[in-house]
Design a protein around this motif. Structure first.
Motif, PDB file in Angstrom:
ATOM      1  N   HIS A   1       0.830  -1.201   0.000  1.00 23.75           N
ATOM      2  CA  HIS A   1       0.000   0.000   0.000  1.00 23.75           C
ATOM      3  C   HIS A   1       0.871   1.261   0.000  1.00 23.75           C
ATOM      4  O   HIS A   1       0.578   2.233  -0.694  1.00 23.75           O
ATOM      5  CB  HIS A   1      -0.944   0.000   1.210  1.00 23.75           C
ATOM      6  CG  HIS A   1      -1.852   1.188   1.248  1.00 23.75           C
ATOM      7  ND1 HIS A   1      -2.823   1.391   0.295  1.00 23.75           N
ATOM      8  CD2 HIS A   1      -1.919   2.233   2.101  1.00 23.75           C
ATOM      9  CE1 HIS A   1      -3.455   2.519   0.567  1.00 23.75           C
ATOM     10  NE2 HIS A   1      -2.917   3.052   1.660  1.00 23.75           N
ATOM     11  N   ALA A   2       1.974   1.233   0.739  1.00 26.50           N
ATOM     12  CA  ALA A   2       2.892   2.373   0.784  1.00 26.50           C
ATOM     13  C   ALA A   2       3.520   2.607  -0.585  1.00 26.50           C
ATOM     14  O   ALA A   2       3.655   3.749  -1.029  1.00 26.50           O
ATOM     15  CB  ALA A   2       3.970   2.142   1.839  1.00 26.50           C
ATOM     16  N   LEU A   3       3.892   1.527  -1.282  1.00 30.78           N
ATOM     17  CA  LEU A   3       4.445   1.655  -2.620  1.00 30.78           C
ATOM     18  C   LEU A   3       3.434   2.253  -3.582  1.00 30.78           C
ATOM     19  O   LEU A   3       3.763   3.106  -4.407  1.00 30.78           O
ATOM     20  CB  LEU A   3       4.922   0.288  -3.139  1.00 30.78           C
ATOM     21  CG  LEU A   3       6.232  -0.225  -2.573  1.00 30.78           C
ATOM     22  CD1 LEU A   3       6.480  -1.660  -3.037  1.00 30.78           C
ATOM     23  CD2 LEU A   3       7.380   0.662  -2.997  1.00 30.78           C
TER      24      LEU A   3
ATOM     25  N   SER B   1       6.111   1.884 -14.271  1.00 31.52           N
ATOM     26  CA  SER B   1       5.849   0.458 -14.085  1.00 31.52           C
ATOM     27  C   SER B   1       7.053  -0.311 -13.545  1.00 31.52           C
ATOM     28  O   SER B   1       6.935  -1.476 -13.193  1.00 31.52           O
ATOM     29  CB  SER B   1       5.384  -0.167 -15.402  1.00 31.52           C
ATOM     30  OG  SER B   1       6.438  -0.169 -16.334  1.00 31.52           O
ATOM     31  N   SER B   2       8.213   0.342 -13.492  1.00 32.81           N
ATOM     32  CA  SER B   2       9.423  -0.330 -13.011  1.00 32.81           C
ATOM     33  C   SER B   2       9.479  -0.325 -11.493  1.00 32.81           C
ATOM     34  O   SER B   2       9.110   0.653 -10.857  1.00 32.81           O
ATOM     35  CB  SER B   2      10.664   0.368 -13.559  1.00 32.81           C
ATOM     36  OG  SER B   2      10.682   0.302 -14.949  1.00 32.81           O
ATOM     37  N   ARG B   3       9.988  -1.415 -10.949  1.00 33.36           N
ATOM     38  CA  ARG B   3      10.135  -1.517  -9.496  1.00 33.36           C
ATOM     39  C   ARG B   3      11.445  -0.900  -9.013  1.00 33.36           C
ATOM     40  O   ARG B   3      11.596  -0.626  -7.838  1.00 33.36           O
ATOM     41  CB  ARG B   3      10.048  -2.973  -9.072  1.00 33.36           C
ATOM     42  CG  ARG B   3       8.667  -3.578  -9.264  1.00 33.36           C
ATOM     43  CD  ARG B   3       8.645  -5.010  -8.785  1.00 33.36           C
ATOM     44  NE  ARG B   3       9.551  -5.817  -9.584  1.00 33.36           N
ATOM     45  CZ  ARG B   3       9.169  -6.719 -10.469  1.00 33.36           C
ATOM     46  NH1 ARG B   3       7.898  -6.955 -10.657  1.00 33.36           N
ATOM     47  NH2 ARG B   3      10.049  -7.394 -11.154  1.00 33.36           N
ATOM     48  N   SER B   4      12.386  -0.711  -9.940  1.00 32.37           N
ATOM     49  CA  SER B   4      13.681  -0.144  -9.549  1.00 32.37           C
ATOM     50  C   SER B   4      14.325   0.506 -10.767  1.00 32.37           C
ATOM     51  O   SER B   4      13.919   0.280 -11.904  1.00 32.37           O
ATOM     52  CB  SER B   4      14.599  -1.238  -9.010  1.00 32.37           C
ATOM     53  OG  SER B   4      14.991  -2.107 -10.053  1.00 32.37           O
TER      54      SER B   4
ATOM     55  N   ALA C   1      16.417   0.445 -16.409  1.00 33.91           N
ATOM     56  CA  ALA C   1      17.581   0.424 -17.300  1.00 33.91           C
ATOM     57  C   ALA C   1      17.547  -0.792 -18.216  1.00 33.91           C
ATOM     58  O   ALA C   1      17.828  -0.679 -19.423  1.00 33.91           O
ATOM     59  CB  ALA C   1      18.872   0.435 -16.479  1.00 33.91           C
ATOM     60  N   ILE C   2      17.174  -1.946 -17.677  1.00 37.57           N
ATOM     61  CA  ILE C   2      17.087  -3.163 -18.490  1.00 37.57           C
ATOM     62  C   ILE C   2      16.022  -3.007 -19.568  1.00 37.57           C
ATOM     63  O   ILE C   2      16.237  -3.371 -20.725  1.00 37.57           O
ATOM     64  CB  ILE C   2      16.821  -4.388 -17.593  1.00 37.57           C
ATOM     65  CG1 ILE C   2      18.067  -4.692 -16.748  1.00 37.57           C
ATOM     66  CG2 ILE C   2      16.432  -5.611 -18.430  1.00 37.57           C
ATOM     67  CD1 ILE C   2      17.837  -5.693 -15.634  1.00 37.57           C
ATOM     68  N   GLN C   3      14.872  -2.448 -19.201  1.00 39.37           N
ATOM     69  CA  GLN C   3      13.804  -2.226 -20.187  1.00 39.37           C
ATOM     70  C   GLN C   3      14.263  -1.274 -21.290  1.00 39.37           C
ATOM     71  O   GLN C   3      13.991  -1.491 -22.472  1.00 39.37           O
ATOM     72  CB  GLN C   3      12.563  -1.643 -19.511  1.00 39.37           C
ATOM     73  CG  GLN C   3      11.806  -2.615 -18.648  1.00 39.37           C
ATOM     74  CD  GLN C   3      10.616  -1.938 -17.970  1.00 39.37           C
ATOM     75  OE1 GLN C   3      10.204  -0.842 -18.327  1.00 39.37           O
ATOM     76  NE2 GLN C   3      10.057  -2.610 -16.978  1.00 39.37           N
TER      77      GLN C   3
END
Length: 159
Positions: free
Chosen positions: A8-10, A92-95, A100-102
């Protein structure tokens, strides 16, 4: 229960204020107008991460590693990020590593199509180079020519 609270915090962190949302919308409108005015085109409808335009180079002479020089007045292909897609990828990225990979994968997929676009361009024989200007600088040293400081802040003529 802790996992649910963290989740929820994220989600709460990803929500943005109405001011920031308005600024982003205005920026995206500007992007579309800019792309239309400067004839920046997508080379792949399925992957518009990088877009291109052919233009007249207006900066200082650049000497490439093979001895070739790009001078004022030469034709070059200019790369542009699709900032709307970049924003979606970022959200949409978590990090930053995942982002960078995307970005690397999207670039690897579209570069052959940019090459095809350039080779099929009516002026392909006089296009001397490909360049892009970005504030994203990490990882660019992996390219053959790397990075160079950018001092010309005025837009040049396009082809």
């Amino acid at each position: 229960m802790d996992d649910l609270t963290r989740l929820h915090a994220l989600e709460s962190e990803r929500k943005i204020s109405w001011r920031k949302s308005l600024l982003i919308r205005l920026w995206m409108i500007w992007e579309k107008l800019f792309h239309t005015c400067f004839r920046i085109c997508s080379v792949d409808e399925n992957n518009c991460f990088l877009q291109v335009r052919v233009r007249i180079y207006n900066g200082k002479t650049i000497r490439l590693s093979d001895g070739e020089e790009i001078r004022r007045g030469d034709r070059v292909a200019e790369l542009h990020f699709d900032n709307e897609l970049l924003l979606k990828m970022s959200r949409s990225s978590r990090s930053s590593v995942q982002l960078a990979i995307q970005m690397i994968r999207a670039t690897e997929q579209v570069l052959p199509k940019i090459t095809h676009f350039i080779l099929c361009h009516p002026n392909h024989q006089v296009i001397k180079g490909v360049y892009g200007v970005s504030i994203i600088h990490r990882g660019t040293k992996q390219t053959e020519e790397g990075t160079r400081p950018y001092t010309n802040v005025m837009c040049g003529r396009d082809e």
